[in-house]
Write an enzyme that holds these catalytic residues in place. Structure first.
Site, PDB file in Angstrom:
ATOM      1  N   ARG A  83       0.841  -1.208   0.000  1.00 53.15           N
ATOM      2  CA  ARG A  83       0.000   0.000   0.000  1.00 53.15           C
ATOM      3  C   ARG A  83       0.869   1.249   0.000  1.00 53.15           C
ATOM      4  NH1 ARG A  83      -5.358   2.108   2.514  1.00 53.15           N
ATOM      5  NH2 ARG A  83      -5.115   4.262   1.929  1.00 53.15           N
ATOM      6  N   ARG A  92      -5.018   2.566  -5.032  1.00 53.06           N
ATOM      7  CA  ARG A  92      -4.324   1.848  -3.967  1.00 53.06           C
ATOM      8  C   ARG A  92      -4.311   0.356  -4.247  1.00 53.06           C
ATOM      9  NH1 ARG A  92      -8.155   4.461   0.314  1.00 53.06           N
ATOM     10  NH2 ARG A  92      -7.517   6.109  -1.050  1.00 53.06           N
ATOM     11  N   ASP A  95      -6.990  -1.460   0.469  1.00 58.59           N
ATOM     12  CA  ASP A  95      -7.571  -0.614   1.513  1.00 58.59           C
ATOM     13  C   ASP A  95      -8.435  -1.514   2.390  1.00 58.59           C
ATOM     14  OD1 ASP A  95      -8.166   1.738   2.891  1.00 58.59           O
ATOM     15  OD2 ASP A  95      -9.911   2.161   1.634  1.00 58.59           O
TER      16      ASP A  95
END
Length: 159
Positions: A83, A92, A95
């Site tokens: 990340r 990303r 998450d």
């Protein structure tokens, strides 16, 4: 053991594989077991639109970990899977967000439970409803009523 719902999301580096790896990592947390996992859904990004679509899911776990210890573990999983926070609501690799922790209401610098604005996010509510249709939120709102406001279904079930 406490019942906790966690949102999973990814839009980089083979998102479906990222979610599967995260679920595997969650299953290996101490004093924790997975109770259920929703289908995977593809959805448009919430933030900037110049990024790939997301793959989202929700999992239910039972854990002895306290909220901040669980948050620390989730952040470790995110970091292990690469990340990087490039921009707010940006792309990303992974998450992981604590949506609900039993009926706990917590608002601290590190953590807010229930997760901020979850009731307005289709990519959270639809998969949460899939695995917990009888759920009542800490504010007394029934998830079965909340899900009705998402009639457009701007998501595609992919798994």
């Amino acid at each position: 053991m406490k019942t906790v719902y966690i949102a999973l999301g990814s839009n980089l580096n083979t998102p479906t594989m990222q979610l599967n790896a995260a679920i595997e990592a969650l299953s290996n947390l101490p004093d924790t077991k997975i109770e259920g996992v929703s289908s995977f859904y593809q959805s448009k990004p919430l933030g900037p639109q110049d990024q790939p679509d997301y793959v989202n899911a929700v999992t239910c776990i039972k854990t002895e970990l306290q909220p901040l210890a669980l948050l620390e573990q989730l952040q470790h999983i995110e970091n292990t899977q690469g990340r990087v926070r490039l921009r707010h609501w940006g792309e990303r690799t992974l998450d992981l967000d604590i949506l609900l922790y039993e009926d706990l209401v917590l608002n601290s610098e590190q953590l807010t439970i229930p997760h901020y604005d979850m009731q307005n996010r289709e990519f959270v509510i639809i998969p949460l409803y899939e695995i917990a249709p009888e759920l009542i939120l800490p504010n007394g709102e029934k998830l079965a009523e909340l899900v009705k406001k998402f009639t457009s279904h701007n998501m595609i079930k992919i798994k």
